[in-house]
Design a protein around this motif. Structure first.
Motif, PDB file in Angstrom:
ATOM      1  N   SER A  90      -2.899 -16.015   1.579  1.00 60.61           N
ATOM      2  CA  SER A  90      -1.972 -15.804   0.477  1.00 60.61           C
ATOM      3  C   SER A  90      -2.143 -14.387  -0.037  1.00 60.61           C
ATOM      4  CB  SER A  90      -2.236 -16.800  -0.661  1.00 60.61           C
ATOM      5  OG  SER A  90      -3.520 -16.619  -1.194  1.00 60.61           O
ATOM      6  N   ILE A  91      -1.039 -13.871  -0.601  1.00 60.58           N
ATOM      7  CA  ILE A  91      -1.078 -12.481  -1.026  1.00 60.58           C
ATOM      8  C   ILE A  91       0.017 -12.241  -2.048  1.00 60.58           C
ATOM      9  CG2 ILE A  91       0.507 -11.655   0.773  1.00 60.58           C
ATOM     10  CD1 ILE A  91      -1.358  -9.254   1.106  1.00 60.58           C
ATOM     11  N   THR A  92      -0.235 -11.446  -3.039  1.00 56.99           N
ATOM     12  CA  THR A  92       0.821 -11.108  -3.994  1.00 56.99           C
ATOM     13  C   THR A  92       1.650  -9.977  -3.420  1.00 56.99           C
ATOM     14  OG1 THR A  92      -0.503  -9.418  -5.103  1.00 56.99           O
ATOM     15  CG2 THR A  92      -0.719 -11.692  -5.910  1.00 56.99           C
ATOM     16  N   ARG A  93       2.835  -9.764  -3.990  1.00 55.71           N
ATOM     17  CA  ARG A  93       3.686  -8.691  -3.497  1.00 55.71           C
ATOM     18  C   ARG A  93       3.013  -7.345  -3.667  1.00 55.71           C
ATOM     19  NH1 ARG A  93       9.779  -9.385  -4.826  1.00 55.71           N
ATOM     20  NH2 ARG A  93       9.313 -11.091  -3.409  1.00 55.71           N
ATOM     21  N   ARG A  94       2.315  -7.156  -4.761  1.00 52.83           N
ATOM     22  CA  ARG A  94       1.615  -5.879  -4.974  1.00 52.83           C
ATOM     23  C   ARG A  94       0.539  -5.670  -3.924  1.00 52.83           C
ATOM     24  NH1 ARG A  94       0.718  -2.328  -9.168  1.00 52.83           N
ATOM     25  NH2 ARG A  94      -1.310  -1.315  -9.203  1.00 52.83           N
ATOM     26  N   HIS A  95      -0.249  -6.707  -3.629  1.00 53.86           N
ATOM     27  CA  HIS A  95      -1.295  -6.575  -2.627  1.00 53.86           C
ATOM     28  C   HIS A  95      -0.694  -6.374  -1.248  1.00 53.86           C
ATOM     29  CE1 HIS A  95      -4.246  -8.852  -5.463  1.00 53.86           C
ATOM     30  NE2 HIS A  95      -4.256  -7.553  -5.670  1.00 53.86           N
ATOM     31  N   ALA A 107       8.380  -3.810   1.394  1.00 52.31           N
ATOM     32  CA  ALA A 107       9.551  -3.090   0.899  1.00 52.31           C
ATOM     33  C   ALA A 107      10.835  -3.864   1.171  1.00 52.31           C
ATOM     34  CB  ALA A 107       9.622  -1.704   1.538  1.00 52.31           C
ATOM     35  N   GLN A 108      10.926  -4.518   2.332  1.00 50.15           N
ATOM     36  CA  GLN A 108      12.108  -5.314   2.661  1.00 50.15           C
ATOM     37  C   GLN A 108      12.223  -6.530   1.740  1.00 50.15           C
ATOM     38  OE1 GLN A 108      14.608  -5.323   5.588  1.00 50.15           O
ATOM     39  NE2 GLN A 108      14.293  -3.174   5.066  1.00 50.15           N
ATOM     40  N   ALA A 109      11.093  -7.162   1.424  1.00 48.78           N
ATOM     41  CA  ALA A 109      11.122  -8.327   0.533  1.00 48.78           C
ATOM     42  C   ALA A 109      11.544  -7.920  -0.872  1.00 48.78           C
ATOM     43  CB  ALA A 109       9.755  -9.009   0.503  1.00 48.78           C
ATOM     44  N   ARG A 110      11.049  -6.791  -1.334  1.00 49.21           N
ATOM     45  CA  ARG A 110      11.452  -6.327  -2.661  1.00 49.21           C
ATOM     46  C   ARG A 110      12.945  -6.010  -2.684  1.00 49.21           C
ATOM     47  NH1 ARG A 110       8.952  -4.300  -7.248  1.00 49.21           N
ATOM     48  NH2 ARG A 110      10.220  -2.853  -8.473  1.00 49.21           N
ATOM     49  N   LYS A 111      13.439  -5.380  -1.640  1.00 50.69           N
ATOM     50  CA  LYS A 111      14.858  -5.042  -1.565  1.00 50.69           C
ATOM     51  C   LYS A 111      15.719  -6.292  -1.529  1.00 50.69           C
ATOM     52  CE  LYS A 111      16.328  -3.116   2.250  1.00 50.69           C
ATOM     53  NZ  LYS A 111      17.330  -4.069   2.781  1.00 50.69           N
ATOM     54  N   ALA A 112      15.251  -7.344  -0.861  1.00 51.51           N
ATOM     55  CA  ALA A 112      16.007  -8.594  -0.758  1.00 51.51           C
ATOM     56  C   ALA A 112      15.970  -9.419  -2.041  1.00 51.51           C
ATOM     57  CB  ALA A 112      15.468  -9.430   0.407  1.00 51.51           C
ATOM     58  N   PRO A 159       3.662 -12.726   9.872  1.00 53.30           N
ATOM     59  CA  PRO A 159       2.477 -13.496   9.479  1.00 53.30           C
ATOM     60  C   PRO A 159       2.735 -14.239   8.170  1.00 53.30           C
ATOM     61  CG  PRO A 159       1.851 -11.291  10.173  1.00 53.30           C
ATOM     62  CD  PRO A 159       3.359 -11.301  10.099  1.00 53.30           C
ATOM     63  N   ALA A 160       2.037 -15.326   7.955  1.00 52.38           N
ATOM     64  CA  ALA A 160       2.315 -16.228   6.842  1.00 52.38           C
ATOM     65  C   ALA A 160       2.333 -15.512   5.490  1.00 52.38           C
ATOM     66  CB  ALA A 160       1.292 -17.355   6.818  1.00 52.38           C
ATOM     67  N   ALA A 161       1.389 -14.606   5.288  1.00 48.22           N
ATOM     68  CA  ALA A 161       1.301 -13.933   3.989  1.00 48.22           C
ATOM     69  C   ALA A 161       2.547 -13.101   3.708  1.00 48.22           C
ATOM     70  CB  ALA A 161       0.060 -13.041   3.949  1.00 48.22           C
ATOM     71  N   GLU A 162       3.033 -12.384   4.718  1.00 50.37           N
ATOM     72  CA  GLU A 162       4.212 -11.556   4.536  1.00 50.37           C
ATOM     73  C   GLU A 162       5.485 -12.407   4.489  1.00 50.37           C
ATOM     74  OE1 GLU A 162       1.678 -10.576   6.919  1.00 50.37           O
ATOM     75  OE2 GLU A 162       0.972  -9.620   5.068  1.00 50.37           O
ATOM     76  N   ALA A 176       5.750 -15.262   3.168  1.00 50.76           N
ATOM     77  CA  ALA A 176       5.825 -15.864   1.834  1.00 50.76           C
ATOM     78  C   ALA A 176       6.497 -14.947   0.818  1.00 50.76           C
ATOM     79  CB  ALA A 176       4.422 -16.231   1.357  1.00 50.76           C
ATOM     80  N   LEU A 177       6.501 -13.644   1.088  1.00 52.00           N
ATOM     81  CA  LEU A 177       7.122 -12.709   0.161  1.00 52.00           C
ATOM     82  C   LEU A 177       8.628 -12.931   0.042  1.00 52.00           C
ATOM     83  CD1 LEU A 177       5.324  -9.423   1.265  1.00 52.00           C
ATOM     84  CD2 LEU A 177       4.802 -10.817  -0.744  1.00 52.00           C
TER      85      LEU A 177
END
Length: 405
Positions: free
Chosen positions: A6-11, A339-344, A361-364, A366-367
């Motif tokens: 698991s990972i936050t968007r910032r991380h 960056a793509q997840a933030r844009k979406a 990968p699962a962590a990305e 999840a974004l």
């Protein structure tokens, strides 16, 4: 290598920014030579010529600039433009003036379609670079083939995909509970609701896309549209289009004698109740506008049953860009899952991703997960390929000749 669970968007942003220097922590391997690109890029300024007609997009690019400066030592300068064609003209003029490698004024440009075709044809682009970017491996080149073909012109690595677009219609469920599913049904609706449908005046992009959609549905041979236009092909393939528009226009807003200047005006007329429907090239636009309280929550989105025109928008590096290495770093960052997840994210921009999210990968992956939003497209239709870029000018000129007065 096992990705983080698991990972936050910032991380995640930090993880992907560190790809170039800490490969053991990242999901994306570093191609040979990328470390040299990063070293060369540090300290460079990238003059990114990009459309500035949206506060959300401008804010997103400022966020990207902050991350690029912090993580790579690259300064991103947003050169705000209203039309990419003007930038193409400038680069063309520089070539005609003999301004060679590293002597230009543009490092990166946001383009697609006929502007890319012109730059490729005239040798105005730098060497192929897109497929060498570390994050290009996550691009969905199979499910989204327009990431490799721009208005039927192969990109051949000369531009890097950035976002997806597809013609989408908007309506208020309280006024139009059952939307038309084809251009023929739209004509039937217009006949029963005179003055309550229109489209932007070509050559405004959305207006041209509307007539291209009608062309795809009416052309005797849709495959011919993927080839460069000729006078003979235009006469044969577009004849049913003009018959369709001749039948449609008398039932449009102001009798088809006037057309709104841009799609934002059409959208506002929908919000005011003057029109029954509007059109956009961003499937998330209705959700964006509802969230911003510029459209009522009863507005919904749909695409025509057999599909609507779709394409990819790209970034490209001119042949004489002074900061080619840093421009590649910017393009790679814009492709990163973070960056793509933030844009979406609809709260940020809402521009659909070019990545194959299922392969991440699962962590990305999840974004990209978010709850459905009011107005969001519930069911996608097939993305139909754009006609060859050369059809745009031919169609616009003929439309203006027939209907522009």
């Amino acid at each position: 290598m096992t990705p983080l669970i698991s990972i936050t968007r910032r991380h995640a942003l930090g993880l992907f920014a560190a790809t170039a220097v800490c490969p053991v922590q990242a999901a994306t391997p570093i191609p040979t030579g990328w470390a040299d690109t990063l070293r060369t890029a540090r300290g460079q300024t990238v003059y990114f010529n990009a459309w500035a007609g949206s506060e959300r997009i401008n804010a997103y690019l400022q966020w990207a600039a902050d991350q690029l400066q912090r993580d790579f030592g690259v300064k991103l300068q947003h050169v705000k433009i209203s039309d990419a064609a003007d930038v193409v003209k400038r680069v063309r003029a520089e070539k005609q003036a003999g301004r060679q490698d590293s002597e230009g004024t543009v490092d990166l440009i946001w383009i697609n379609g006929e502007n890319f075709a012109a730059m490729k044809r005239e040798g105005l682009l730098s060497a192929p670079f897109a497929k060498t970017l570390p994050h290009f491996q996550w691009v969905d080149t199979v499910g989204k083939p327009t990431t490799l073909v721009d208005f039927s012109v192969p990109t051949e690595g000369l531009e890097s995909p950035w976002g997806m677009a597809q013609l989408t219609f908007l309506a208020d469920r309280q006024r139009l509970p059952k939307p038309p599913q084809s251009m023929a049904e739209l004509l039937a609706l217009a006949r029963t609701q005179p003055g309550r449908i229109t489209y932007p005046r070509p050559p405004e992009f959305h207006g041209t896309t509307f007539i291209k959609q009608a062309l795809l549905e009416h052309a005797p041979d849709a495959k011919a549209l993927a080839q460069p236009v000729t006078p003979e092909a235009l006469q044969l393939q577009a004849a049913p289009l003009w018959r369709f528009l001749d039948a449609l226009h008398p039932h449009l807003w102001r009798g088809g004698k006037q057309f709104p200047p841009h799609h934002a005006a059409v959208r506002q007329m929908l919000a005011d109740g003057e029109l029954l429907l509007a059109l956009t090239f961003n499937p998330n636009e209705a959700a964006n506008e509802i969230a911003a309280k510029r459209l009522p929550a009863t507005v919904y989105s749909w695409q025509l049953a057999k599909g609507t025109i779709g394409n990819t928008h790209f970034v490209a590096i001119p042949y004489n860009a002074p900061s080619k290495a840093a421009a590649q770093v910017v393009a790679n960052f814009l492709l990163s899952p973070a960056a793509q997840a933030r844009k979406a994210d609809i709260d940020v921009w809402g521009d659909p991703t070019v990545l194959d999210v299922a392969r991440l990968p699962a962590a990305e992956r999840a974004l990209f997960q978010s709850a459905p939003r009011a107005g969001q497209l519930a069911q996608s239709s097939p993305a139909l390929p754009e006609p060859h870029a050369s059809w745009v000018d031919a169609l616009e000129k003929e439309w203006i000749r027939r209907y522009g007065v």
